[in-house]
Motif scaffolding. Structure first.
Motif, PDB file in Angstrom:
ATOM      1  N   MET A   1       0.830  -1.165   0.000  1.00  0.00           N
ATOM      2  CA  MET A   1       0.000   0.000   0.000  1.00  0.00           C
ATOM      3  C   MET A   1       0.884   1.241   0.000  1.00  0.00           C
ATOM      4  N   GLU A   2       0.602   2.198  -0.872  1.00  0.00           N
ATOM      5  CA  GLU A   2       1.328   3.461  -0.926  1.00  0.00           C
ATOM      6  C   GLU A   2       0.429   4.563  -0.388  1.00  0.00           C
ATOM      7  N   LEU A   3       1.064   5.533   0.283  1.00  0.00           N
ATOM      8  CA  LEU A   3       0.306   6.562   0.969  1.00  0.00           C
ATOM      9  C   LEU A   3       1.111   7.856   1.014  1.00  0.00           C
ATOM     10  N   ASP A   4       0.437   8.994   0.797  1.00  0.00           N
ATOM     11  CA  ASP A   4       1.068  10.305   0.957  1.00  0.00           C
ATOM     12  C   ASP A   4       0.731  10.838   2.340  1.00  0.00           C
ATOM     13  N   ILE A   5       1.760  11.254   3.070  1.00  0.00           N
ATOM     14  CA  ILE A   5       1.572  11.761   4.426  1.00  0.00           C
ATOM     15  C   ILE A   5       2.189  13.147   4.519  1.00  0.00           C
ATOM     16  N   THR A   6       1.407  14.101   4.997  1.00  0.00           N
ATOM     17  CA  THR A   6       1.927  15.441   5.237  1.00  0.00           C
ATOM     18  C   THR A   6       2.693  15.411   6.547  1.00  0.00           C
ATOM     19  N   GLY A   7       3.893  15.959   6.539  1.00  0.00           N
ATOM     20  CA  GLY A   7       4.759  15.899   7.708  1.00  0.00           C
ATOM     21  C   GLY A   7       4.456  16.933   8.762  1.00  0.00           C
ATOM     22  N   GLN A   8       3.224  17.391   8.836  1.00  0.00           N
ATOM     23  CA  GLN A   8       2.829  18.361   9.843  1.00  0.00           C
ATOM     24  C   GLN A   8       1.939  17.644  10.853  1.00  0.00           C
ATOM     25  N   LEU A   9       2.374  17.627  12.108  1.00  0.00           N
ATOM     26  CA  LEU A   9       1.656  16.913  13.157  1.00  0.00           C
ATOM     27  C   LEU A   9       0.562  17.804  13.731  1.00  0.00           C
ATOM     28  N   ASN A  10      -0.678  17.332  13.677  1.00  0.00           N
ATOM     29  CA  ASN A  10      -1.793  18.112  14.200  1.00  0.00           C
ATOM     30  C   ASN A  10      -2.110  17.749  15.644  1.00  0.00           C
ATOM     31  N   LYS A  11      -2.268  16.480  15.913  1.00  0.00           N
ATOM     32  CA  LYS A  11      -2.499  16.026  17.279  1.00  0.00           C
ATOM     33  C   LYS A  11      -1.965  14.613  17.424  1.00  0.00           C
ATOM     34  N   VAL A  12      -1.647  14.248  18.656  1.00  0.00           N
ATOM     35  CA  VAL A  12      -1.117  12.923  18.948  1.00  0.00           C
ATOM     36  C   VAL A  12      -2.223  12.088  19.585  1.00  0.00           C
ATOM     37  N   VAL A  13      -2.414  10.892  19.064  1.00  0.00           N
ATOM     38  CA  VAL A  13      -3.400   9.961  19.616  1.00  0.00           C
ATOM     39  C   VAL A  13      -2.628   8.882  20.362  1.00  0.00           C
ATOM     40  N   ILE A  14      -2.752   8.873  21.665  1.00  0.00           N
ATOM     41  CA  ILE A  14      -2.070   7.873  22.484  1.00  0.00           C
ATOM     42  C   ILE A  14      -2.738   6.521  22.256  1.00  0.00           C
ATOM     43  N   GLY A  15      -1.942   5.500  21.995  1.00  0.00           N
ATOM     44  CA  GLY A  15      -2.468   4.154  21.808  1.00  0.00           C
ATOM     45  C   GLY A  15      -2.948   3.862  20.398  1.00  0.00           C
ATOM     46  N   ALA A  16      -2.578   4.719  19.444  1.00  0.00           N
ATOM     47  CA  ALA A  16      -2.979   4.476  18.056  1.00  0.00           C
ATOM     48  C   ALA A  16      -2.353   3.181  17.561  1.00  0.00           C
ATOM     49  N   THR A  17      -3.089   2.465  16.712  1.00  0.00           N
ATOM     50  CA  THR A  17      -2.586   1.217  16.141  1.00  0.00           C
ATOM     51  C   THR A  17      -2.882   1.202  14.652  1.00  0.00           C
ATOM     52  N   GLY A  18      -2.237   0.285  13.950  1.00  0.00           N
ATOM     53  CA  GLY A  18      -2.494   0.107  12.528  1.00  0.00           C
ATOM     54  C   GLY A  18      -2.050   1.300  11.703  1.00  0.00           C
ATOM     55  N   LEU A  19      -2.819   1.612  10.672  1.00  0.00           N
ATOM     56  CA  LEU A  19      -2.493   2.695   9.753  1.00  0.00           C
ATOM     57  C   LEU A  19      -2.399   4.058  10.442  1.00  0.00           C
ATOM     58  N   PRO A  20      -3.322   4.406  11.348  1.00  0.00           N
ATOM     59  CA  PRO A  20      -3.179   5.691  12.047  1.00  0.00           C
ATOM     60  C   PRO A  20      -1.874   5.798  12.836  1.00  0.00           C
ATOM     61  N   ALA A  21      -1.397   4.701  13.385  1.00  0.00           N
ATOM     62  CA  ALA A  21      -0.136   4.711  14.128  1.00  0.00           C
ATOM     63  C   ALA A  21       1.041   4.968  13.200  1.00  0.00           C
ATOM     64  N   ILE A  22       1.033   4.362  12.026  1.00  0.00           N
ATOM     65  CA  ILE A  22       2.119   4.564  11.061  1.00  0.00           C
ATOM     66  C   ILE A  22       2.136   6.017  10.592  1.00  0.00           C
ATOM     67  N   ILE A  23       0.970   6.547  10.277  1.00  0.00           N
ATOM     68  CA  ILE A  23       0.885   7.952   9.846  1.00  0.00           C
ATOM     69  C   ILE A  23       1.409   8.863  10.946  1.00  0.00           C
ATOM     70  N   GLN A  24       0.992   8.623  12.169  1.00  0.00           N
ATOM     71  CA  GLN A  24       1.433   9.445  13.293  1.00  0.00           C
ATOM     72  C   GLN A  24       2.936   9.341  13.513  1.00  0.00           C
TER      73      GLN A  24
END
Length: 106
Positions: A1-24
């Motif tokens: 899977m390919e994905l574009d991620i903007t390198g600007q952090l908006n908020k941190v989600v503690i305990g994120a897993t899966g795709l949201p964790a990789i993006i974070q």
């Protein structure tokens, strides 16, 4: 899977897993300057390109982003890094990386 991620952090989600964790994780690496994390001073991206001409700064920053993600985010490969400009911070010369990654399926 390919994905574009903007390198600007908006908020941190503690305990994120899966795709949201990789993006974070990618966003955190891109948003952290080397030397600012107390227990791991090598974490993040170098900022030694500040005040350099824009083409040189982009090249150095790109190399630093690729290196940081490769070292600290497991299971992804960086395919490319492009740059976008924050128009609100344009006078400050702020560039925001857009990282195209490939998630290694395993």
């Amino acid at each position: 899977m390919e994905l574009d991620i903007t390198g600007q952090l908006n908020k941190v989600v503690i305990g994120a897993t899966g795709l949201p964790a990789i993006i974070q994780q990618v966003q955190i690496v891109c948003a952290t300057q080397v030397g600012t994390l107390p227990l791991d001073r090598a974490f993040g991206v170098q900022a030694d390109y500040l005040d350099m001409p824009l083409p040189v700064a982009k090249a150095k920053a790109t190399a630093s982003v690729i290196s940081g993600i490769g070292k600290y985010v497991s299971g992804v490969s960086v395919l490319s890094v492009s740059w976008t400009r924050d128009d609100d911070a344009a006078l400050g010369g702020k560039l925001i990386p857009v990282v195209r990654i490939k998630i290694n399926e395993s």
